[in-house]
Design a protein around this motif. Structure first.
Motif, mmCIF file in Angstrom:
data_model
loop_
_atom_site.group_PDB
_atom_site.id
_atom_site.type_symbol
_atom_site.label_atom_id
_atom_site.label_comp_id
_atom_site.label_asym_id
_atom_site.label_seq_id
_atom_site.Cartn_x
_atom_site.Cartn_y
_atom_site.Cartn_z
ATOM 1 N N VAL A 102 -17.746 64.948 67.189
ATOM 2 C CA VAL A 102 -18.794 63.895 67.137
ATOM 3 C C VAL A 102 -18.238 62.215 66.209
ATOM 4 O O VAL A 102 -17.693 63.023 65.549
ATOM 5 N N MET A 103 -19.091 61.421 66.564
ATOM 6 C CA MET A 103 -18.662 60.307 65.739
ATOM 7 C C MET A 103 -19.887 60.055 65.179
ATOM 8 O O MET A 103 -20.998 60.206 66.035
ATOM 9 N N GLY A 104 -20.319 59.212 64.193
ATOM 10 C CA GLY A 104 -21.609 58.353 63.700
ATOM 11 C C GLY A 104 -21.077 57.782 62.960
ATOM 12 O O GLY A 104 -19.865 56.920 62.255
ATOM 13 N N TRP A 105 -22.157 57.634 62.115
ATOM 14 C CA TRP A 105 -22.703 55.539 60.817
ATOM 15 C C TRP A 105 -22.968 56.037 60.383
ATOM 16 O O TRP A 105 -24.014 57.170 60.360
ATOM 17 N N TYR A 106 -22.463 55.774 58.799
ATOM 18 C CA TYR A 106 -23.730 56.279 57.499
ATOM 19 C C TYR A 106 -23.305 55.032 56.775
ATOM 20 O O TYR A 106 -22.501 54.120 57.695
ATOM 21 N N LYS A 108 -27.404 54.618 45.418
ATOM 22 C CA LYS A 108 -27.967 55.155 46.404
ATOM 23 C C LYS A 108 -26.790 56.231 47.023
ATOM 24 O O LYS A 108 -25.494 55.956 46.986
ATOM 25 N N GLN A 109 -27.623 58.002 47.548
ATOM 26 C CA GLN A 109 -26.649 58.281 48.177
ATOM 27 C C GLN A 109 -26.469 58.099 49.699
ATOM 28 O O GLN A 109 -27.123 57.359 50.768
ATOM 29 N N GLY A 137 -25.558 47.533 52.935
ATOM 30 C CA GLY A 137 -25.174 48.430 52.612
ATOM 31 C C GLY A 137 -23.333 48.538 53.234
ATOM 32 O O GLY A 137 -23.662 48.263 53.724
ATOM 33 N N VAL A 138 -22.952 49.748 52.181
ATOM 34 C CA VAL A 138 -22.003 49.681 53.220
ATOM 35 C C VAL A 138 -21.604 50.789 54.227
ATOM 36 O O VAL A 138 -22.327 51.600 54.126
#
Length: 114
Positions: free
Chosen positions: A32-36, A42-43, A90-91
């Motif tokens: 699983v690959m993803g972006w956060y 903020k969290q 955001g980052v």
């Protein structure tokens, strides 16, 4: 496993950006690959994720605007971001793991001006 993210920048509201994350290392670890993303104060939150088989999940806040995709041959995951809003600022971090994130990239800054 190393993850190298790129593609962030400054864009006006309504604009587009494409993030890329190139992975190297143990391929089975990247089922699983993803972006956060994390906005100031903020969290960190999930933006989108994709399995090696191509199944995707997108946060409600980005559905219809962002699209995650993956090139398994290149071990690269992308995030196409359209119709950007100031609240998308955001980052952005890419992440990989068998299920939950185990490895993180260094983050790339996305700033959307109004």
């Amino acid at each position: 496993v190393q993850l190298q993210a790129s593609g962030g920048g400054l864009v006006q509201a309504g604009g587009s950006l494409r993030l890329s994350c190139a992975a190297s290392g143990s391929i089975p670890s990247m089922n699983v690959m993803g972006w956060y993303r994390q906005a100031p104060g903020k969290q960190r939150e999930l933006v989108a994720r994709i399995t090696s088989g191509g199944r995707t999940n997108h946060a409600d806040s980005v559905k219809g605007r962002f699209t995650i995709s993956r090139d398994n041959a290149k071990n690269t995951v992308y995030l196409q971001m359209n119709s950007l809003k100031p609240e998308d600022t955001g980052v952005y971090y890419c992440a990989a793991g068998l299920g939950i994130p185990e490895y993180w990239g260094q983050g790339t800054q996305v700033t959307v001006s109004s």
